[in-house]
Scaffold this motif. Structure first.
Motif, short mmCIF file in Angstrom:
data_model
loop_
_atom_site.label_atom_id
_atom_site.label_comp_id
_atom_site.label_asym_id
_atom_site.label_seq_id
_atom_site.Cartn_x
_atom_site.Cartn_y
_atom_site.Cartn_z
N ALA A 171 -4.13 -55.22 47.09
CA ALA A 171 -4.71 -55.77 45.87
C ALA A 171 -5.58 -54.73 45.18
N GLY A 172 -5.63 -54.81 43.85
CA GLY A 172 -6.57 -54.02 43.08
C GLY A 172 -7.07 -54.92 41.97
N HIS A 173 -8.30 -55.39 42.10
CA HIS A 173 -8.84 -56.35 41.13
C HIS A 173 -9.92 -55.63 40.31
N THR A 174 -9.69 -55.52 39.01
CA THR A 174 -10.58 -54.75 38.15
C THR A 174 -11.55 -55.65 37.40
N LEU A 175 -12.81 -55.27 37.42
CA LEU A 175 -13.85 -56.05 36.73
C LEU A 175 -14.61 -55.12 35.80
N GLU A 176 -14.95 -55.62 34.65
CA GLU A 176 -15.76 -54.81 33.72
C GLU A 176 -16.92 -55.64 33.19
N PHE A 177 -18.11 -55.07 33.28
CA PHE A 177 -19.28 -55.71 32.68
C PHE A 177 -20.39 -54.67 32.52
N GLY A 203 1.53 -60.47 40.11
CA GLY A 203 0.26 -59.82 40.39
C GLY A 203 -0.34 -59.18 39.15
N ASP A 204 -1.58 -58.72 39.29
CA ASP A 204 -2.30 -58.01 38.23
C ASP A 204 -2.48 -58.86 36.97
N GLU A 205 -2.59 -60.15 37.14
CA GLU A 205 -2.75 -61.04 35.98
C GLU A 205 -4.16 -60.96 35.42
N GLY A 206 -5.10 -60.48 36.25
CA GLY A 206 -6.50 -60.44 35.81
C GLY A 206 -7.37 -61.36 36.66
N LYS A 207 -6.95 -61.57 37.90
CA LYS A 207 -7.66 -62.50 38.79
C LYS A 207 -9.12 -62.08 38.99
N GLY A 208 -9.30 -60.75 39.23
CA GLY A 208 -10.65 -60.25 39.51
C GLY A 208 -11.61 -60.59 38.39
N LYS A 209 -11.18 -60.34 37.17
CA LYS A 209 -12.06 -60.60 36.02
C LYS A 209 -12.47 -62.08 35.99
N VAL A 210 -11.50 -62.97 36.16
CA VAL A 210 -11.82 -64.40 36.02
C VAL A 210 -12.66 -64.92 37.19
N MET A 220 -5.16 -67.88 30.52
CA MET A 220 -4.30 -66.84 29.93
C MET A 220 -5.10 -65.57 29.66
N MET A 221 -4.59 -64.46 30.18
CA MET A 221 -5.26 -63.17 30.09
C MET A 221 -4.53 -62.24 29.13
N LYS A 222 -5.24 -61.23 28.70
CA LYS A 222 -4.68 -60.10 27.95
C LYS A 222 -3.95 -60.53 26.67
N SER A 223 -4.41 -61.62 26.07
CA SER A 223 -3.81 -62.09 24.82
C SER A 223 -3.91 -61.01 23.76
N ASP A 224 -5.02 -60.27 23.77
CA ASP A 224 -5.28 -59.24 22.75
C ASP A 224 -4.23 -58.12 22.77
N VAL A 225 -3.57 -57.95 23.91
CA VAL A 225 -2.58 -56.86 24.01
C VAL A 225 -1.42 -57.09 23.03
N ILE A 253 -9.19 -68.56 27.95
CA ILE A 253 -8.40 -67.50 27.31
C ILE A 253 -9.21 -66.22 27.30
N SER A 254 -8.59 -65.15 27.80
CA SER A 254 -9.27 -63.86 27.86
C SER A 254 -8.76 -62.97 26.74
N VAL A 255 -9.70 -62.34 26.03
CA VAL A 255 -9.32 -61.53 24.87
C VAL A 255 -9.80 -60.08 25.00
N GLY A 256 -10.03 -59.64 26.22
CA GLY A 256 -10.47 -58.27 26.46
C GLY A 256 -10.90 -58.14 27.90
N PRO A 257 -11.03 -56.91 28.42
CA PRO A 257 -11.33 -56.74 29.84
C PRO A 257 -12.76 -57.10 30.25
N ASP A 258 -13.68 -57.12 29.29
CA ASP A 258 -15.08 -57.35 29.64
C ASP A 258 -15.35 -58.82 29.99
N GLY A 294 -0.85 -49.30 37.76
CA GLY A 294 -1.40 -49.93 38.96
C GLY A 294 -2.78 -49.42 39.33
N ALA A 295 -3.68 -50.36 39.68
CA ALA A 295 -5.04 -49.99 40.07
C ALA A 295 -5.06 -49.34 41.45
N VAL A 296 -4.07 -49.65 42.30
CA VAL A 296 -4.06 -49.13 43.67
C VAL A 296 -3.27 -47.84 43.75
P1 GDP Z 1 -5.77 -58.58 39.22
O1 GDP Z 1 -5.13 -57.76 40.28
O2 GDP Z 1 -5.08 -59.87 38.98
O3 GDP Z 1 -7.26 -58.76 39.41
O4 GDP Z 1 -5.58 -57.75 37.87
P2 GDP Z 1 -5.83 -56.16 37.68
O5 GDP Z 1 -7.29 -55.93 37.68
O6 GDP Z 1 -4.99 -55.38 38.62
O7 GDP Z 1 -5.19 -55.94 36.26
C1 GDP Z 1 -5.68 -56.55 35.12
C2 GDP Z 1 -6.15 -55.43 34.15
O8 GDP Z 1 -6.32 -55.98 32.86
C3 GDP Z 1 -7.49 -54.84 34.50
O9 GDP Z 1 -7.49 -53.48 34.15
C4 GDP Z 1 -8.49 -55.62 33.66
O10 GDP Z 1 -9.66 -54.87 33.34
C5 GDP Z 1 -7.67 -55.85 32.43
N1 GDP Z 1 -7.94 -57.11 31.71
C6 GDP Z 1 -8.26 -58.32 32.21
N2 GDP Z 1 -8.31 -59.25 31.24
C7 GDP Z 1 -8.02 -58.61 30.10
C8 GDP Z 1 -7.87 -59.02 28.74
O11 GDP Z 1 -8.01 -60.19 28.40
N3 GDP Z 1 -7.51 -58.07 27.83
C9 GDP Z 1 -7.33 -56.78 28.15
N4 GDP Z 1 -6.99 -55.92 27.21
N5 GDP Z 1 -7.45 -56.34 29.43
C10 GDP Z 1 -7.78 -57.26 30.38
#
Ligand code: GDP
Ligand code: IMO
Ligand code: MG
Length: 421
Positions: free
Chosen positions: A39-45, A12-19, A327-332, A408-413, A296-298
């Motif tokens: 579930a807690g799906h985080t989106l930023e824009f 879980g928490d792979e970044g599904k919401g963002k994608v 692939m998410m969060k490569s920047d981390v 490939i995701s390189v940040g939360p936005d 955790g977002a929840v």
């Molecule tokens: P979900 O449950 O799969 O939707 O994932 P979550 O939202 O629970 O957790 C993913 C977290 O990583 C969120 O806080 C996103 O804003 C953040 N995130 C998503 N993609 C990236 C990324 O490529 N880089 C970074 N640094 N953060 C990301």
């Protein structure tokens, strides 16, 4: 006619919401098929951050129809709070968020039962989100559930009967010290609020839309390693998080499924209890948690962090029929001298490269170590900007997993997303 499925391949928490948000413009409809407010799906824009629990992540892109399918479990009070928050920020929902009449309702007493079951497990707690997920799915499977469609007729009566049965179960578990008066009131307000939405036979709706030539993106919750059949049982959630869950959770024939997008982090995390072979208990783990904001977002709990586990991923790709990886969060990992990937397990002295029946004990990861890229990926706007060592990491993963990495995701936005040629 096209249905693609997007789901998590880890815990879980792979970044599904963002994608899902990023991909929504390519589809006409976005649908959730399992899980609930665990579930807690985080989106930023546009400088804003949103956390979605029950509402599909396609809700922010224009006027796309979003569906909460029959496989989902819904808590009316939490749903109302989430929806009102979105409405407050200017996102109209009522005309384009449809709810399946066959989705099951999470009652306040389900949440109590969740807590009571956890307490009864003693040292073997699952570490659930406490949202009543397990007890609600248990009622569904044991043919005792209360569904969204039930609110349309004699609801008070049905609710009282279900509540009385739960109270008896709670007494049997010696869990009697509670007062849900206020929660129940809020929950009932949630029921009234839900009546303002289109309550639909979503299996008919999705199949009609497909016949009309519309395309659907199915959004998974949790991850494959939390699947009730194939995850790290019993430390799992109570639904089928895998691709097949999209068929049962929406009423779609398997032959309707096109691409299966499997989402991975460039490393791995887990919330709650249960085995995690590549977990890091040292400074490296803490560093990943700090840089990746792995909480955790929840529940706000610390997420356990570790290196990527290719043994578990190959298994996840297999049971889902994944066609493309994201692939998410490569920047981390930007600031690490070296990066590790688990390519096999040492199971009690035997090296194995397949995911075994039980990973609860006796598993040691076997790692390959690679140089880190030591460069800020968040500034990359195309593949051409990637440092060589990162390109090699991508190539290594593709070759090991025998599946292309398409995004490939390189940040939360929303904007920090690179779709590969
Ligand atoms: P979900 O449950 O799969 O939707 O994932 P979550 O939202 O629970 O957790 C993913 C977290 O990583 C969120 O806080 C996103 O804003 C953040 N995130 C998503 N993609 C990236 C990324 O490529 N880089 C970074 N640094 N953060 C990301
Ligand atoms: P998203 O969709 C991470 C975990 C819990 C616990 C186990 C069972 O944001 O990826 P449950 O409340 O479902 O009975 O808890 O599953 N869990 C999650 N972990 N992300 C999630 O969802 C999760 N949903 C449940 O921590 O270990
Ligand atoms: Mg999450």
């Amino acid at each position: 006619m096209k249905v693609d499925v997007l789901l998590g391949l880890q815990w879980g928490d792979e970044g599904k919401g963002k994608v899902v948000d990023v991909l929504t413009p390519k589809y006409d409809v976005v649908a959730r098929f399992q899980g609930g407010p665990n579930a807690g799906h985080t989106l930023e824009f546009e400088g804003q951050k949103y956390v979605l629990r029950s509402i599909p992540s396609g809700i922010f892109q224009g006027d796309k129809v979003n569906i909460i399918g029959n496989g989902v479990v819904l808590a009316p009070d939490l749903f109302m709070d989430e929806a009102k928050e979105l409405e407050k920020s200017g996102h109209e929902l009522k005309s384009r968020l449809h709810i399946s009449k066959k989705a099951h309702l999470i009652m306040p007493t389900h949440r109590l039962l969740d807590a009571a079951n956890e307490a009864a497990k003693g040292k073997n707690k699952v570490g659930t989100t406490g949202k009543g997920i397990g007890p609600t799915y248990t009622d569904k499977v044991s043919r005792n559930g209360l569904r969204v469609g039930d609110i349309l007729e004699n609801f008070e009566e049905k609710y009282a009967a279900h509540k009385a049965r739960h109270e008896e179960m709670l007494r049997a578990l010696n869990y009697t010290d509670y007062d849900i008066t206020d929660i129940e009131k809020h929950w009932m307000e949630g029921i009234e609020y839900m009546r303002q939405f289109e309550l639909v036979d979503s299996e008919h709706e999705v199949n009609r839309l497909l016949k009309e030539g519309k395309s659907i993106l199915c959004e998974g919750a949790q991850g494959t390693m939390l699947d009730v059949d194939f995850g790290s049982y019993p430390f799992v959630t109570s639904s089928n998080t895998i691709c097949a869950g999209a068929c049962t959770g929406l009423g779609l024939g398997p032959n309707k499924i096109g691409d299966v997008y499997g989402i991975i982090k460039a490393y791995c995390t887990r919330v709650g209890a249960g085995p995690f072979p590549t977990e890091l208990f040292d400074e490296t783990g803490s560093k990943i948690r700090a840089i990746g904001h792995e909480y955790g977002a929840v529940t706000g709990r610390e997420r356990r962090c570790g290196w990527i586990d290719l043994v578990a991923l190959k298994y996840a790709i297999m049971v889902n029929g994944v066609t493309k990886l994201i692939m998410m969060k490569s920047d981390v990992l930007d600031d690490f001298e070296t990066i590790k990937a688990c390519v096999a397990y040492n199971q009690n002295g035997h090296i194995i490269d397949y995911f075994p029946y039980d990973i609860n004990e006796g598993i040691e990861p076997v790692y390959v170590e690679m140089p880190g890229w030591k460069q800020d990926l968040t500034q990359c706007s195309s593949e051409a900007d990637f440092p060589q060592a990162f390109k090699e990491y991508i190539e290594f993963l593709e070759q090991q997993l025998e599946t292309p990495i398409a995004i490939i995701s390189v940040g939360p936005d929303r904007e920090q997303t690179i779709v590969r040629g």
